[in-house]
Design an enzyme around this catalytic site. Structure first.
Site, short mmCIF file in Angstrom:
data_model
loop_
_atom_site.label_atom_id
_atom_site.label_comp_id
_atom_site.label_asym_id
_atom_site.label_seq_id
_atom_site.Cartn_x
_atom_site.Cartn_y
_atom_site.Cartn_z
N GLU A 126 4.51 9.74 2.45
CA GLU A 126 5.77 9.73 1.08
C GLU A 126 7.19 10.57 2.57
OE1 GLU A 126 4.04 12.34 -1.98
OE2 GLU A 126 3.22 10.91 -3.16
N GLU B 124 0.14 10.05 18.73
CA GLU B 124 -0.64 11.51 18.58
C GLU B 124 -2.06 11.53 17.16
OE1 GLU B 124 2.50 10.34 18.28
OE2 GLU B 124 3.40 11.29 20.29
N GLU C 149 0.85 2.70 10.97
CA GLU C 149 -1.02 2.74 10.52
C GLU C 149 -1.48 4.25 11.27
OE1 GLU C 149 -1.84 0.51 8.59
OE2 GLU C 149 -0.86 -0.97 9.26
N PHE D 189 0.97 -1.06 -0.07
CA PHE D 189 -0.34 0.01 -0.11
C PHE D 189 0.62 1.44 -0.29
CE2 PHE D 189 -2.32 2.76 2.50
CZ PHE D 189 -3.80 2.82 1.63
N GLN E 80 7.85 -9.07 45.92
CA GLN E 80 6.71 -9.41 45.92
C GLN E 80 6.20 -7.99 44.60
OE1 GLN E 80 4.82 -6.11 49.74
NE2 GLN E 80 3.04 -6.87 49.05
N GLY F 49 16.07 -8.70 33.62
CA GLY F 49 17.14 -8.10 34.00
C GLY F 49 18.23 -8.17 32.64
#
Lengths: 372, 385
Positions: free
Chosen positions: B127, B368, B364, B123, B280, B340
């Site tokens: 540009e 923003e 896609e 698709f 925890q 880690g």
């Protein structure tokens, strides 16, 4: 915002900036990154300008500068390029303890080549807060025997010696941690091929194994391990500050130039507010890191405060690189744009001393204190 | 006995999962190292109809609705991004405009080839100076008799180096520009004057190929115009939803894999002599990861169901894409904390997902742009439902 730097400090800052602007070339840096090569030439040039071993005593060939100067140099190196900056700034990682506390022989054999850019150090240590292994050392008469395997040791492939933090064992019991210099050529050391990793493409990680490695007690360094941690943590904080500033520079530059919807994207409030947030984090980070450097020069910073500074700078750098990449949009994801490796490098660097969780445990234990 | 809707989806999920685990997962590291999906895997994916999930049955596709489509994409994304990415164009931006706005001749000619995976589509809208601002494209399609002549350069085009057919969005009336001057075309790779420019190397997405595409006096028969002239942007915008739902489904797939990996790592590794899962803070990290994942998955399938009922869901789609892509960013950070140093290593896959996931907030439609889409609808009084 002024940072109340002395004339000498401003001079060193500017000298480093001139060096990075003059000698760091984007295409060459990208080649080093793609080919996963250490920036040898840049290191030699940095050494000629005395940017390595800045804080070492004159007796060891250093400049006897303070930590603030050292931070300024690291910041500028990483600001121009995260990958090259980290490679150069970590070339002498941990060597302060040898320069300040090592025997004359150790200083001669370890520090001299470092200052000429002919060698780099490799730090073999457990994660911060880990008191068990992974390397153990045990006295056998006058000698010490080292055993254990440490993964992901930065620069282990090229360093002529390792600065090792080992768990001292006597009759099967832990007797605290010891600091030792172990030369690579010593029998019983194996260094793996480089490990394929997320970032820091100019500095390789290797797995290092010690199998009944015998060293002389003269190779022990009598400094407290805490001294080493503090130097390393401050260096990392300065790296984060530089990377954060560099990512900010890139974002600002891009947002000012890039046009969409017939406006510079910096003119959209959504983007300009991001820039403001980034600036706020950056300035906070700089204050914290410079304050820690000054405190260290004054000889009064606790380990937990140094960890706090590093974690603060780390979070700032993560935020700044992430937002900078986002502002770049699609091009930020492409390797030709430096922000791509700034982003990966922070993610990789932050694991160098272990997990954030355990570092926070050290901070909280000290802050909360003993409860009855 | 007919299966209920949810049973049917669950059955589909299990089938795809089994295929992904048995046939795809063993090759995921090879795809990453070779930057390519092995041909025998593509053959298997073609045979199962994955390239035509959303293409109607009468044109050789499986005729899946959004719920099925998201289910497949989520499960494939749990292995390697490339497996999901390679089919995403034929199921989304590469075929949807033909399905929705193409004429019968176009449908008959192109859809069966896309559905079978014989042809790969790309698709081409973006540009260098028209990213988020798609309306400012400068590639032109000038009408000369019954041919349009294309000139211009597109970049960041997924699949371009391997594509057999391009959906090209170009300017047919420069005076009208984005207000009725942009049209959509079907362009075959063998048409004259098409060249592939720079291949883009990126942080992640190995095995998925992106490049520039340059059109130099490329003649396109007027018969290959999709819909009517001047309606190209509308044609394009009508097709973005599949892609966005695909991104949301990928986010959920990534996060779900990360949660499983982090939980099993925590169960099998120690720090200072204590298993990680007994810390925890590790427990809380896992709890946050799972909670956000659950939320993202729930809005994803709610929205998919809404689309399957043919209700307007543009705002909800934008929310799924925005939340999903940011959610997986947070989940990957938490997984890294648990792993880690090991999280940085190639062999542990986390670092790959970290790199791959970073594009989800950008392509896609950036986060923003999605905030703008959602915000404008909210101001007009619309609310998600």
């Amino acid at each position: 915002m002024t940072c109340q730097l002395s004339k000498e400090q401003i001079f060193i800052q500017k000298a480093t900036r001139d060096f990075t602007r003059g000698e760091f070339d984007d295409d060459q840096l990208l080649d080093l990154i793609k080919n996963k090569q250490f920036p040898d030439k840049l290191l030699k040039q940095a050494c000629k300008l005395d940017l390595v071993g800045l804080t070492f005593p004159e007796s060891a060939g250093g400049q006897e500068c303070g930590m603030v100067e050292s931070v300024l140099v690291t910041e500028e190196l990483c600001r121009r390029d995260s990958t090259a900056g980290i490679a150069l700034a970590s070339a002498d990682l941990g060597a302060e303890v040898i320069a300040h506390y090592g025997t004359k022989d150790l200083v001669a054999s370890c520090i001299r080549p470092l200052l000429k850019g002919e060698a780099v150090t490799a730090l073999v240590s457990p994660e911060l807060g880990d008191t068990q292994g992974p390397v153990t050392c045990e006295y056998q008469g006058e000698a010490l025997i080292l055993n254990g395997t440490v993964p992901q040791v930065l620069n282990a492939g090229i360093a002529p010696y390792f600065i090792v933090v080992a768990e001292q064992v006597k009759n099967g019991e832990t007797k605290g941690q010891a600091l030792a210099v172990v030369f690579r050529k010593t029998e019983g050391i194996t260094v793996s091929d480089p490990e394929k990793k997320l970032g820091l493409d100019m500095t390789a990680w290797h797995r290092v194994s010690f199998d009944q490695v015998r060293i002389s007690a003269d190779n022990l360094i009598t400094a407290p391990v805490k001294t080493l941690w503090q130097a390393v943590l401050l260096k990392m904080s300065a790296m984060y500050l530089g990377i954060g500033q560099g990512a900010f520079d890139l974002a600002l530059n891009y947002a000012r130039q890039r046009e969409q919807f017939r406006r510079k994207i910096a003119q959209f409030q959504g983007i300009s507010q991001k820039i403001a947030d980034m600036y706020i984090r950056l300035q906070g980070c700089r204050s914290a890191v410079y304050a820690a450097a000054r405190a260290m020069d004054g000889g009064c910073i606790d380990l937990h405060d140094m960890i706090a500074t590093k974690l603060f700078a780390e979070a700032a750098a993560e935020y700044l690189t992430d937002e900078s990449l986002q502002i770049h949009g699609g091009v930020g994801y492409m390797i030709e744009f430096p922000v791509e490796h700034f982003f990966r490098d922070v993610k990789c660097l932050r694991t160098l001393m272990g997990r954030k969780i355990t570092q926070k445990d050290i901070v909280s234990a000290k802050v909360i204190g003993r409860l009855t | 006995m007919t299966l209920s809707r949810s049973d049917h989806l669950e059955k589909l999920r299990m089938e795809i999962r089994q295929f992904a685990e048995q046939e795809l997962a063993p090759f995921e590291q090879k795809v990453e190292s070779d930057n390519q999906i092995p041909e025998h895997i593509l053959a298997k994916m073609r045979a199962r109809g994955y390239f035509g999930l959303t293409i109607p049955k009468e044109y050789g596709g499986l005729g899946y609705g959004k719920s099925e489509f998201c289910t497949v994409e989520e499960e494939l994304a749990k292995t390697h991004f490339a497996f999901m990415d390679i089919i995403s164009l034929n199921n989304g931006l590469g075929s949807r405009s033909i399905v929705l706005d193409g004429n019968e001749a176009q449908k008959k000619k192109y859809l069966p080839r896309l559905a079978s995976g014989e042809w790969i589509s790309a698709f081409t809208l973006t540009e260098p100076n028209a990213g988020s601002d798609a309306g400012s494209i400068t590639t032109t399609a000038e009408k000369k008799g019954d041919t349009y002549v294309l000139n211009g350069m597109k970049h960041f085009i997924t699949n371009a180096p391997i594509a057999d057919v391009f959906i090209v969005i170009a300017v047919t009336d420069p005076d009208k520009g984005s207000k009725g001057g942009i049209s959509a075309f079907i362009v075959e790779k063998d048409f004259p004057g098409i060249s592939i420019g720079n291949i883009h190397e990126s942080m992640g997405m190995q095995g998925s190929h992106k490049s520039e595409v340059i059109f130099t006096d490329t003649p396109v028969p007027a018969a290959n115009l999709i819909g009517t002239e001047g309606k190209g942007l509308a044609v394009a915008l009508r097709t973005v939803d599949e892609g966005r739902m695909g991104v949301a489904a990928t986010s959920v797939g990534f996060a779900s894999r990360l949660l499983d990996m982090a939980a099993s790592y925590a169960a099998t590794h120690q720090f200072n002599g204590t298993p990680l899962e007994r810390y925890q803070s590790v427990e809380w990290l896992l709890a946050d990861m799972a909670t956000e994942l659950y939320a993202a998955r729930t809005i994803l399938y709610n929205t998919a169901a809404k689309m399957d009922r043919h209700e307007d869901a543009q705002m909800e789609v934008a929310m799924c894409k925005l939340y999903g892509s940011e959610m997986v960013g947070r989940v990957v950070e938490k997984a890294m904390e648990i792993f880690g140093k090991d999280g940085c290593l190639f062999e542990n896959v986390v670092e790959r997902i970290l790199r791959d996931a970073r594009i989800l907030r950008i392509f896609e439609g950036t986060a923003e742009i999605h905030r703008i889409i959602i915000g404008r609808k909210l101001i007009k009084g619309q609310r998600p439902s």
